[in-house]
Write a protein that holds these residues in place. Structure first.
Motif, PDB file in Angstrom:
ATOM      1  N   TYR A  37       0.748  -1.391   0.126  1.00 28.21           N
ATOM      2  CA  TYR A  37      -0.019   0.009   0.037  1.00 28.21           C
ATOM      3  C   TYR A  37       0.727   1.110  -0.004  1.00 28.21           C
ATOM      4  O   TYR A  37       0.461   2.171  -0.783  1.00 28.21           O
ATOM      5  CB  TYR A  37      -0.792  -0.141   1.150  1.00 28.21           C
ATOM      6  CG  TYR A  37      -1.673   1.002   1.216  1.00 28.21           C
ATOM      7  CD1 TYR A  37      -2.984   1.409   0.372  1.00 28.21           C
ATOM      8  CD2 TYR A  37      -1.385   2.199   2.123  1.00 28.21           C
ATOM      9  CE1 TYR A  37      -3.696   2.512   0.627  1.00 28.21           C
ATOM     10  CE2 TYR A  37      -2.406   3.359   2.237  1.00 28.21           C
ATOM     11  CZ  TYR A  37      -3.309   3.648   1.512  1.00 28.21           C
ATOM     12  OH  TYR A  37      -4.366   4.683   1.468  1.00 28.21           O
ATOM     13  N   LEU A  71      -4.091  -6.380  -2.582  1.00 32.51           N
ATOM     14  CA  LEU A  71      -4.841  -5.444  -3.112  1.00 32.51           C
ATOM     15  C   LEU A  71      -6.439  -5.513  -2.656  1.00 32.51           C
ATOM     16  O   LEU A  71      -6.847  -4.824  -2.337  1.00 32.51           O
ATOM     17  CB  LEU A  71      -4.657  -5.323  -4.491  1.00 32.51           C
ATOM     18  CG  LEU A  71      -3.539  -4.985  -5.021  1.00 32.51           C
ATOM     19  CD1 LEU A  71      -3.181  -4.822  -6.716  1.00 32.51           C
ATOM     20  CD2 LEU A  71      -3.065  -3.588  -4.674  1.00 32.51           C
ATOM     21  N   ARG A  72      -6.740  -6.689  -2.825  1.00 34.30           N
ATOM     22  CA  ARG A  72      -7.956  -7.073  -2.180  1.00 34.30           C
ATOM     23  C   ARG A  72      -8.357  -7.008  -0.804  1.00 34.30           C
ATOM     24  O   ARG A  72      -9.218  -6.330  -0.658  1.00 34.30           O
ATOM     25  CB  ARG A  72      -8.339  -8.664  -2.649  1.00 34.30           C
ATOM     26  CG  ARG A  72      -8.421  -8.967  -4.067  1.00 34.30           C
ATOM     27  CD  ARG A  72      -9.130 -10.463  -4.235  1.00 34.30           C
ATOM     28  NE  ARG A  72      -8.557 -11.640  -3.596  1.00 34.30           N
ATOM     29  CZ  ARG A  72      -7.474 -12.477  -4.237  1.00 34.30           C
ATOM     30  NH1 ARG A  72      -7.263 -12.252  -5.289  1.00 34.30           N
ATOM     31  NH2 ARG A  72      -7.203 -13.238  -3.481  1.00 34.30           N
ATOM     32  N   TRP A  74      -6.995  -4.449   0.772  1.00 31.66           N
ATOM     33  CA  TRP A  74      -7.132  -2.920   1.063  1.00 31.66           C
ATOM     34  C   TRP A  74      -8.467  -2.471   0.294  1.00 31.66           C
ATOM     35  O   TRP A  74      -9.105  -1.522   0.789  1.00 31.66           O
ATOM     36  CB  TRP A  74      -5.977  -2.289   0.452  1.00 31.66           C
ATOM     37  CG  TRP A  74      -4.815  -2.459   1.206  1.00 31.66           C
ATOM     38  CD1 TRP A  74      -3.415  -2.942   0.777  1.00 31.66           C
ATOM     39  CD2 TRP A  74      -4.514  -2.011   2.577  1.00 31.66           C
ATOM     40  NE1 TRP A  74      -2.620  -2.947   1.807  1.00 31.66           N
ATOM     41  CE2 TRP A  74      -3.109  -2.530   2.814  1.00 31.66           C
ATOM     42  CE3 TRP A  74      -5.180  -1.446   3.393  1.00 31.66           C
ATOM     43  CZ2 TRP A  74      -2.829  -2.249   4.415  1.00 31.66           C
ATOM     44  CZ3 TRP A  74      -4.891  -1.390   4.888  1.00 31.66           C
ATOM     45  CH2 TRP A  74      -3.634  -1.641   5.196  1.00 31.66           C
ATOM     46  N   GLN A  75      -8.815  -3.089  -0.637  1.00 27.06           N
ATOM     47  CA  GLN A  75     -10.222  -2.974  -1.266  1.00 27.06           C
ATOM     48  C   GLN A  75     -11.330  -3.159  -0.237  1.00 27.06           C
ATOM     49  O   GLN A  75     -12.301  -2.547   0.010  1.00 27.06           O
ATOM     50  CB  GLN A  75     -10.620  -3.797  -2.430  1.00 27.06           C
ATOM     51  CG  GLN A  75     -11.613  -3.385  -3.054  1.00 27.06           C
ATOM     52  CD  GLN A  75     -12.139  -4.181  -4.540  1.00 27.06           C
ATOM     53  OE1 GLN A  75     -11.695  -5.218  -4.493  1.00 27.06           O
ATOM     54  NE2 GLN A  75     -12.459  -3.672  -5.525  1.00 27.06           N
ATOM     55  N   GLN A  76     -11.331  -4.351   0.522  1.00 30.46           N
ATOM     56  CA  GLN A  76     -12.039  -4.755   1.446  1.00 30.46           C
ATOM     57  C   GLN A  76     -12.042  -3.632   2.596  1.00 30.46           C
ATOM     58  O   GLN A  76     -13.103  -3.343   3.186  1.00 30.46           O
ATOM     59  CB  GLN A  76     -12.016  -6.097   1.929  1.00 30.46           C
ATOM     60  CG  GLN A  76     -12.915  -6.607   2.979  1.00 30.46           C
ATOM     61  CD  GLN A  76     -12.528  -8.196   3.378  1.00 30.46           C
ATOM     62  OE1 GLN A  76     -11.534  -8.382   3.135  1.00 30.46           O
ATOM     63  NE2 GLN A  76     -13.539  -8.720   3.976  1.00 30.46           N
ATOM     64  N   LEU A  80      -9.018   1.180  -1.296  1.00 33.24           N
ATOM     65  CA  LEU A  80      -8.748   0.809  -2.728  1.00 33.24           C
ATOM     66  C   LEU A  80      -9.912   0.840  -3.431  1.00 33.24           C
ATOM     67  O   LEU A  80     -10.821   0.151  -2.823  1.00 33.24           O
ATOM     68  CB  LEU A  80      -7.700  -0.222  -3.174  1.00 33.24           C
ATOM     69  CG  LEU A  80      -6.217   0.028  -2.652  1.00 33.24           C
ATOM     70  CD1 LEU A  80      -5.470  -1.201  -2.962  1.00 33.24           C
ATOM     71  CD2 LEU A  80      -5.580   1.181  -3.286  1.00 33.24           C
ATOM     72  N   ASN A  81     -10.018   1.004  -4.749  1.00 30.43           N
ATOM     73  CA  ASN A  81     -11.304   0.433  -5.626  1.00 30.43           C
ATOM     74  C   ASN A  81     -10.276  -0.302  -6.956  1.00 30.43           C
ATOM     75  O   ASN A  81      -9.360   0.474  -7.486  1.00 30.43           O
ATOM     76  CB  ASN A  81     -12.064   1.544  -6.223  1.00 30.43           C
ATOM     77  CG  ASN A  81     -13.110   1.079  -6.754  1.00 30.43           C
ATOM     78  OD1 ASN A  81     -13.899   0.027  -6.666  1.00 30.43           O
ATOM     79  ND2 ASN A  81     -13.399   1.594  -8.051  1.00 30.43           N
ATOM     80  N   LEU A  82     -10.481  -1.412  -7.044  1.00 25.60           N
ATOM     81  CA  LEU A  82      -9.959  -2.519  -8.242  1.00 25.60           C
ATOM     82  C   LEU A  82     -10.940  -2.357  -9.201  1.00 25.60           C
ATOM     83  O   LEU A  82     -12.273  -2.806  -9.025  1.00 25.60           O
ATOM     84  CB  LEU A  82      -9.759  -3.656  -7.622  1.00 25.60           C
ATOM     85  CG  LEU A  82      -8.656  -3.627  -6.470  1.00 25.60           C
ATOM     86  CD1 LEU A  82      -8.390  -4.943  -5.948  1.00 25.60           C
ATOM     87  CD2 LEU A  82      -7.514  -3.036  -6.970  1.00 25.60           C
ATOM     88  N   SER A  83     -10.587  -2.260 -10.621  1.00 22.71           N
ATOM     89  CA  SER A  83     -11.674  -2.537 -11.628  1.00 22.71           C
ATOM     90  C   SER A  83     -10.766  -3.590 -12.626  1.00 22.71           C
ATOM     91  O   SER A  83      -9.533  -3.630 -12.777  1.00 22.71           O
ATOM     92  CB  SER A  83     -11.627  -1.072 -12.400  1.00 22.71           C
ATOM     93  OG  SER A  83     -12.155  -0.195 -11.876  1.00 22.71           O
ATOM     94  N   ILE A  94      -6.231   0.869 -10.621  1.00 19.10           N
ATOM     95  CA  ILE A  94      -6.289   0.562  -9.154  1.00 19.10           C
ATOM     96  C   ILE A  94      -6.641   2.065  -8.719  1.00 19.10           C
ATOM     97  O   ILE A  94      -5.685   3.083  -9.271  1.00 19.10           O
ATOM     98  CB  ILE A  94      -4.956   0.186  -8.495  1.00 19.10           C
ATOM     99  CG1 ILE A  94      -4.617  -1.093  -8.797  1.00 19.10           C
ATOM    100  CG2 ILE A  94      -4.788   0.441  -6.792  1.00 19.10           C
ATOM    101  CD1 ILE A  94      -3.266  -1.469  -8.508  1.00 19.10           C
TER     102      ILE A  94
END
Length: 367
Positions: A37, A71-72, A74-76, A80-83, A94
């Motif tokens: 991160y 990454l998942r 920090w998205q949870q 973050l927002n992952l596309s 990201i």
């Protein structure tokens, strides 16, 4: 592997690390997740910085799956927002998100010890749920095994003991769980507060009993029970919080051990509120335990049980009344009132009283 685009929705021109990240997010995260991160924060404003999962993995000497896992995470956590693109869901973008103050303390303040105990899964176990030491040595160079051990340590936050290694590898080598299912198993347990291997083992064995072989099946299974928990909460009129472990344990007993239909659980909740004026899970548990012992599984069964109770109660009251009125060798009980205590009852001669009244009237009549 395509290039990744990283977009920053925070202030530009500097690398900022919010105090709230240090206070609430960092203590709960694995160290490698924190490093990834921070690297994203530092790199987002670098010119000509077009990373790939592979290049990010090279920086940290790990696998691409390890980077994706971070990454998942920090998205949870909401940072973050992952596309993704295409049917293969290849990571495309990201987005770094600002910390939401309303979520900081509710999600990342360390829990109190009383809340840290995870809910108990079904008590189903196959013994021994671990592979042998010799088999573990045979598997030590297996890439899947190394990956399983790595991400398990990352999630639980400390190195695995030799026994813990043999227990987690039991799912891979004996039960033949896919690597991604073991990954989700550990992630799922840790997200519910269960970082110890006993809890992870119980959940995994319960999934095996349910013949869950894919991550999607495990998610659907977990989601179905979660939906039922909140349906029960609505029956109690609770809408502003999540279940606590003790409540989940009781609901699991009603749903899984007793196999009670939802309409009966709702009826028990309704009776609880009428009797206690509050959503008492312990009171509802007594009702449902009694129904389970009586073999109640339909609304008609409840009506029959209620009717039998009323008849038994009425017969009991009638019997008590008859016994109190007719006791062998005893006179009927006389009423004992304050009137009877203060005044003596008398036997009056109404014929004599009437003659005296007539004589008095005649003496008062004028000639």
């Amino acid at each position: 592997m395509g290039l990744l685009t990283i977009k920053d929705s925070r202030l530009a021109g500097m690398t900022l690390l919010a105090d709230d990240f240090i206070d609430y997010y960092m203590p709960r995260a694995n160290g490698d997740f924190v490093k990834i991160y921070l690297y994203l924060l530092r790199s987002v404003h670098r010119q000509d910085f077009n990373p790939t999962l592979s290049s990010l993995a090279d920086v940290f000497s790990c696998t691409e799956k390890d980077v994706l896992r971070a990454l998942r995470y920090w998205q949870q956590a909401g940072l973050l927002n992952l596309s993704y693109r295409g049917k293969e869901r290849e990571l495309e973008k990201i987005e770094l998100l600002p910390i939401q103050p309303s979520l900081q303390k509710t999600q990342y303040v360390p829990e109190e010890p009383s809340e840290r105990k995870p809910p108990e899964p079904p008590e189903k176990k196959t013994a021994p749920a671990q592979i042998s030491s010799a088999r573990a040595r045979e598997l030590k160079d297996n890439e899947d095994v190394r990956q399983i051990l790595f991400f398990t340590e990352q999630y639980i936050g400390h190195p695995l003991s030799a026994t813990d290694m043999r227990r987690i590898l039991y799912f891979y080598d004996v039960l033949h769980f896919p690597v991604d299912l073991i990954d989700y198993l550990v992630e799922y347990c840790v997200s519910r507060g269960g970082r110890n291997m006993n809890y992870i083992e119980k959940v995994g064995l319960a999934w095996n009993d349910e013949k869950l072989t894919t991550v999607q099946a495990a998610k659907e299974y977990s989601s179905s029970w979660k939906d039922r928990y909140f349906a029960i909460f609505r029956a109690f009129g609770i809408r502003n919080r999540n279940p606590i472990p003790d409540e989940i344990k009781m609901m699991d007993k009603w749903l899984k051990e007793y196999a009670m239909p939802m309409d009966l659980i709702r009826e028990a909740a309704s009776r609880t509120i009428r009797q206690t004026g509050q959503p008492s899970f312990s009171y509802a548990d007594r009702i449902l335990s009694d129904w389970n012992k009586a073999g109640v599984h339909t609304p008609d069964d409840i009506q029959k049980l209620d009717s039998a109770y009323r008849q038994s109660h009425a017969s009991s009251e009638a019997g008590n009344t008859a016994l109190s009125q007719k006791r062998p060798g005893r006179e009927p009980a006389k009423s004992s009132t304050r009137f009877n205590e203060n005044f003596h009852q008398r036997d009056y001669d109404f014929d004599r009283l009437e003659q005296e009244l007539l004589l008095n009237q005649q003496s008062e009549t004028p000639d």
